[in-house]
Design an enzyme around this catalytic site. Structure first.
Site, PDB file in Angstrom:
ATOM      1  N   ASN A 524       0.837  -1.199   0.000  1.00 60.14           N
ATOM      2  CA  ASN A 524       0.000   0.000   0.000  1.00 60.14           C
ATOM      3  C   ASN A 524       0.879   1.259   0.000  1.00 60.14           C
ATOM      4  O   ASN A 524       1.086   1.867  -1.047  1.00 60.14           O
ATOM      5  CB  ASN A 524      -0.935  -0.061   1.220  1.00 60.14           C
ATOM      6  CG  ASN A 524      -1.987   1.021   1.198  1.00 60.14           C
ATOM      7  OD1 ASN A 524      -1.872   1.990   0.455  1.00 60.14           O
ATOM      8  ND2 ASN A 524      -3.025   0.866   1.985  1.00 60.14           N
ATOM      9  N   ASP A 525       1.450   1.602   1.158  1.00 58.58           N
ATOM     10  CA  ASP A 525       2.228   2.854   1.248  1.00 58.58           C
ATOM     11  C   ASP A 525       3.322   2.948   0.188  1.00 58.58           C
ATOM     12  O   ASP A 525       3.569   4.024  -0.358  1.00 58.58           O
ATOM     13  CB  ASP A 525       2.916   2.949   2.623  1.00 58.58           C
ATOM     14  CG  ASP A 525       1.916   3.080   3.748  1.00 58.58           C
ATOM     15  OD1 ASP A 525       0.744   3.392   3.455  1.00 58.58           O
ATOM     16  OD2 ASP A 525       2.301   2.857   4.912  1.00 58.58           O
ATOM     17  N   VAL A 526       3.967   1.823  -0.072  1.00 60.53           N
ATOM     18  CA  VAL A 526       5.139   1.874  -0.970  1.00 60.53           C
ATOM     19  C   VAL A 526       4.733   2.099  -2.425  1.00 60.53           C
ATOM     20  O   VAL A 526       5.581   2.213  -3.300  1.00 60.53           O
ATOM     21  CB  VAL A 526       6.004   0.594  -0.836  1.00 60.53           C
ATOM     22  CG1 VAL A 526       6.544   0.448   0.562  1.00 60.53           C
ATOM     23  CG2 VAL A 526       5.237  -0.650  -1.262  1.00 60.53           C
TER      24      VAL A 526
END
Ligand code: NAP
Length: 597
Positions: A524-526
């Protein structure tokens, strides 16, 4: 003493620089094995512990030495075994299917060493004191050379980690160096009793062996934290033993300072690492625990400990104060880790690794044991570098990690994140098969969700199926995907994904525009484009995997909920992005079955 201290400081600094050069060459692929390798090498605190357990100082010293021997040998055996288990899994495409078997002839080394050891002990006992070229003098000289060779082997071992090709051989050298240092120490002139040493080595070896062979790869972070706590406990106990032994006859300021640093760093690392292991194992609440005035309390406590140590340096005989310092340092370790969220634990573990190295080095200064100064410095540098690398890859400062309670996702943030901000396209595995019919290249982007779902085998099976259809498959590995450095690499290696299919962020980003599908599995974040486009996002500035540049993006996750950073992901609202909702393992199984049929 002062000259010795001066030499020790030179060694500490030079080993730190050497460690920096060796460790910066370790690729992110091998960052998890690096953590457990330095952990095993820092078990060199065993040699100081052996002397304290075997010398006839006092009953208390023997007891403390015995516990320290048990803790350190657990780390040595467990650390080397788990590192080897991990390294064995890293294979290139042409090595797949080739079993790297353990050569049973190597086991012969142990009975041979045992016989040599018994003969030498006999010789040492017989001629120990009465000739000019006495056993004692010879063994002390031999020991010095053993330590020098061991230090060289440790450095070569860490250097081997600069490539998966040489990593196992390197670790074998390091393990041999450790064996030399331990066997050599058994002839230390001050050791007169082997009973507690034997019990400690055996019990530590058995516990470490079970841990090293049985612990699943997903539990590596908590195992690492646990072994930091054992190493730190060993350092702290030896410091206490040395204080008690010398306080009656008088302690000079240098010795008092080094003992003080050893017990303070050892004690706070012990409780801090235990706390981290408990949080990671789910035994303690993982979320950060914060309260008003937390940082002020922590800083005041630390200042009190340092102030008390300064007083003790001038008045070393204040025994009560010494034990108050130990108690406060234990408390400080707990309070230091309480406000840190479970997801920030890897940074903390790397930092605690570094503290553990410092405790080990201080033990080296206390016992004036140069090999411990070297390994402590190497371990300290490695932990510090890894934590800096992680912070940089997350676009965070170490201060923010330590004092920011970042892992705590505020409810309003989570709510905000689940508010739909546009339309999201969801897709079924059956619908996806049509898309896969016409693709030529796929980039798989694994993230923390893959680890949670244990979906690495499903990913590997799907990739194999795509390859048999002539589709080019690459894996994109972000440096902080997952929850520890190299997390994805270890899991994919476990699922027999050859490491030459894994691409680092810098290598893979130019390939995204050519890729037909970016298949995001629990990341997600990456992948969040806000890190590039939205100045107000907490992720802004973090380098990401540019999946949004692929021709189409498929995301496997259970919902639209945010990841670790608690930030909504703009990617999901991109018209070329399709969401395959559900547990990643189940989704991959369905997709695999649909593609097969
Ligand atoms: P992430 O941003 O934490 O997102 C993981 C996603 O996995 C979640 O959004 C979750 O979404 C999904 N997920 C969880 N369980 C799942 C399951 N069973 N099946 C499918 N999906 C599942 O992970 P990431 O993209 O790997 O990024 C790592 C984050 O951790 C970064 O923010 C990084 O800074 C931080 N971090 C990393 C390290 C390190 O060393 N690697 C250290 C400290 C912090 P759903 O709930 O919707 O399923």
């Amino acid at each position: 003493m002062t000259t010795e201290l001066e030499i020790g400081l030179y060694i500490f600094i030079l080993a730190g620089f050497l460690g920096y050069h060796v460790i910066t060459r370790v690729p992110p692929l091998l960052h998890t094995p690096l953590m457990s390798a330095t952990n095993a090498i820092s078990g060199i605190s065993l040699i100081g512990s052996l002397v304290v357990a075997g010398a006839n100082y006092s009953r208390l010293s023997t007891a403390l030495g015995f516990i320290a021997v048990t803790c350190s040998s657990t780390n040595v055996v467990g650390g080397f075994l788990i590192t080897d288990r991990m390294l064995k899994m890293f294979k290139r495409r042409d090595e797949l299917g080739i079993q790297r078997r353990f050569n049973p002839k190597l086991l012969l080394a142990f009975p041979v060493l045992a016989v040599v050891f018994l003969v030498l002990i006999r010789w040492f006992r017989r001629y120990g004191t009465d000739t000019q070229l006495s056993g004692a003098a010879l063994s002390a000289t031999a020991l010095r050379y053993f330590y020098i060779v061991s230090a060289v082997l440790f450095i070569l071992g860490l250097k081997g980690l600069s490539s998966p090709k040489y990593a196992r051989k390197g670790m074998f050298l390091a393990a041999f160096g450790m064996l030399m240092a331990i066997v050599g120490t058994l002839f230390h002139p001050e050791i007169v009793n082997y009973r507690w040493i034997t019990v400690g080595l055996l019990s530590g070896g058995i516990v470490g062996g079970i841990m090293g062979l049985q612990i699943p790869m997903t539990a590596v972070p908590q195992r690492t934290a646990l072994s930091h706590s054992l190493g730190a406990l060993a350092a702290s106990l030896i410091g206490i033993s040395e204080y008690v032994r010398h306080v009656a006859v008088g302690l000079d300021s240098v010795k008092m300072t080094t003992i003080g640093l050893e017990v303070i760093i050892g004690s706070l690392t012990f409780t801090g690492s235990l706390m981290a292991a408990g949080k990671l194992q789910g035994l303690l609440p993982g979320a950060p625990i914060t309260y008003r005035g937390q940082n002020v309390l922590n800083i005041t406590l630390l200042a009190t400990v340092v102030g008390a140590l300064i007083y003790l340096v001038f008045v070393p005989s204040t025994t009560t104060l010494f034990f108050v310092i130990v108690g406060l340092a234990l408390l400080f370790g707990l309070l230091l880790v309480i406000p840190i969220g479970a997801a920030d634990m890897p940074v903390v573990i790397a930092l605690l690794n570094s503290y553990g190295g410092l405790a080990d080095a201080s033990m080296g200064f206390v016992l004036m044991n140069k090999i411990q100064i070297i390994t402590g410095s190497l371990d300290g540098t490695s932990g510090f570098l890894l934590s800096l690398l992680m912070c940089r890859a997350m676009n965070r400062s170490a201060v923010n990690v330590l004092f920011g309670a970042f892992g705590k996702v505020e409810p309003e943030q989570a709510d905000q994140a689940t508010d739909a901000r546009g339309s999201v396209r969801s897709i079924t595995p059956e619908e996806l098969t049509v898309l896969f019919d016409s693709v030529r290249s796929v980039i798989i982007v694994p993230g923390y969700g893959m680890a949670v779902a244990q979906a690495q085998h499903g990913v590997s099976e799907l990739a194999k199926l795509l390859l048999t259809r002539g589709i080019d498959v690459k894996y994109a590995i972000h440096p902080v995907a997952g929850r520890m450095p190299g997390h994805m690499n270890v899991l994919l290696a476990e699922a027999s994904v050859p490491y030459d299919q894994l691409y680092t962020m810098e290598q893979i980003n130019p390939y995204f525009p050519e890729a037909d599908i970016a298949l995001v599995v629990g990341a997600n974040d990456v992948t969040n484009p806000a890190a590039k486009n939205n100045r107000n996002s907490p992720l802004y500035g973090m380098p990401i995997l540019e999946v949004d540049r692929a021709k189409s993006v498929i995301v496997l996750k259970r919902s639209l909920r945010p990841g670790f950073a608690g930030v909504d992901n703009d990617l999901y609202y991109d018209p070329k992005c399709m969401m395959l909702f559900g547990d990643a393992k189940e989704s991959l199984n369905h997709l695999f079955a649909a593609l097969k049929s």
